[in-house]
Scaffold this motif. Structure first.
Motif, PDB file in Angstrom:
ATOM      1  N   LEU A  60       7.215   0.564  -0.642  1.00 32.51           N
ATOM      2  CA  LEU A  60       5.990   0.526   0.158  1.00 32.51           C
ATOM      3  C   LEU A  60       5.371  -0.871   0.122  1.00 32.51           C
ATOM      4  O   LEU A  60       4.963  -1.405   1.160  1.00 32.51           O
ATOM      5  CB  LEU A  60       5.003   1.578  -0.335  1.00 32.51           C
ATOM      6  N   ALA A  61       5.320  -1.479  -1.066  1.00 36.95           N
ATOM      7  CA  ALA A  61       4.753  -2.826  -1.188  1.00 36.95           C
ATOM      8  C   ALA A  61       5.587  -3.842  -0.405  1.00 36.95           C
ATOM      9  O   ALA A  61       5.036  -4.715   0.283  1.00 36.95           O
ATOM     10  CB  ALA A  61       4.667  -3.229  -2.655  1.00 36.95           C
ATOM     11  N   SER A  62       6.903  -3.722  -0.447  1.00 36.58           N
ATOM     12  CA  SER A  62       7.769  -4.642   0.290  1.00 36.58           C
ATOM     13  C   SER A  62       7.577  -4.475   1.795  1.00 36.58           C
ATOM     14  O   SER A  62       7.501  -5.469   2.536  1.00 36.58           O
ATOM     15  CB  SER A  62       9.233  -4.398  -0.061  1.00 36.58           C
ATOM     16  N   ALA A  63       7.505  -3.239   2.248  1.00 34.58           N
ATOM     17  CA  ALA A  63       7.295  -2.983   3.680  1.00 34.58           C
ATOM     18  C   ALA A  63       5.937  -3.512   4.124  1.00 34.58           C
ATOM     19  O   ALA A  63       5.811  -4.087   5.214  1.00 34.58           O
ATOM     20  CB  ALA A  63       7.411  -1.489   3.971  1.00 34.58           C
ATOM     21  N   TRP A  64       4.916  -3.350   3.282  1.00 32.98           N
ATOM     22  CA  TRP A  64       3.584  -3.838   3.630  1.00 32.98           C
ATOM     23  C   TRP A  64       3.578  -5.360   3.749  1.00 32.98           C
ATOM     24  O   TRP A  64       2.984  -5.922   4.665  1.00 32.98           O
ATOM     25  CB  TRP A  64       2.565  -3.357   2.606  1.00 32.98           C
ATOM     26  N   LEU A  65       4.229  -6.059   2.819  1.00 35.79           N
ATOM     27  CA  LEU A  65       4.311  -7.516   2.896  1.00 35.79           C
ATOM     28  C   LEU A  65       5.043  -7.964   4.161  1.00 35.79           C
ATOM     29  O   LEU A  65       4.669  -8.941   4.806  1.00 35.79           O
ATOM     30  CB  LEU A  65       5.009  -8.080   1.656  1.00 35.79           C
ATOM     31  N   TRP A  66       6.087  -7.229   4.523  1.00 34.97           N
ATOM     32  CA  TRP A  66       6.849  -7.566   5.722  1.00 34.97           C
ATOM     33  C   TRP A  66       6.001  -7.387   6.974  1.00 34.97           C
ATOM     34  O   TRP A  66       6.011  -8.216   7.874  1.00 34.97           O
ATOM     35  CB  TRP A  66       8.105  -6.692   5.776  1.00 34.97           C
TER      36      TRP A  66
END
Length: 193
Positions: free
Chosen positions: A130-136
């Motif tokens: 979720l954190a990686s997708a949010w940063l993307w």
């Protein structure tokens, strides 16, 4: 009515949801609450609109969030779950293009849109997804972050109207066809009599 029968045929039954991993709670919740499951024009239109509005925003649990929104708003839960499927890899580019357009329109952003690196997920650590997708998504810029909820509201409202009007048109057509066949039968009976 055929429109209601068609809706019942395409919408999954609560028993099917009770057997689906991740949606078992929903099947058990809907069983004793038929008003959340009934194939009624307003409830199905509301559920479909809510499902698409939620489906536009990239969430890992779109179907569950759409189902919860339908329960809260008393819309058809099955229509909400099915409408999330309208957002898929084939519709992602047009939906996100609309979101970026709306975001630029509202925010006044005129510069270029950032092109982020490829989404890099650590597949062995699901807690970081979720954190990686949010940063993307953040790398795509403010217009997308502002535009996604706006696109969800716009597309959800349009789908609500489309389903509601189409259902109404089908019902009117069925009534018109029945009245016409009755009139023909009456004329035929009078001609014989």
């Amino acid at each position: 009515m055929p429109a209601t029968r068609f809706a019942r045929r395409i919408l999954p039954h609560p028993d099917v949801l009770a057997k689906t991993p991740g949606l078992r709670w929903l099947g058990h919740y809907l069983g004793p609450r038929p008003w959340l499951w009934v194939a009624h024009r307003r409830r199905v239109a509301l559920g479909a609109g809510l499902g698409l509005a939620v489906g536009v925003i990239p969430l890992p649990t779109q179907m569950a969030v759409a189902a919860a929104a339908a329960v809260i708003c008393r819309g058809n839960v099955a229509a909400a779950v099915v409408a999330t499927w309208l957002t898929n890899p084939f519709t992602l580019v047009p939906i996100w293009s609309l979101a970026i357009f709306l975001g630029r329109l509202v925010s006044g952003h005129t510069g270029p849109i950032a092109t982020p690196e490829m989404l890099a997920l650590e597949w062995t650590q699901p807690g970081t997804w979720l954190a990686s997708a949010w940063l993307w998504i953040q790398a795509l810029g403010t217009p997308l972050l502002i535009g996604l909820p706006l696109a969800g509201l716009l597309l959800g409202s349009l789908l609500y109207l489309l389903v509601y009007i189409a259902w109404w048109a089908v019902i009117r057509g069925e009534r018109w066809r029945r009245l016409r066949s009755r009139a023909k039968a009456k004329v035929g009976a009078n001609a014989r009599g």
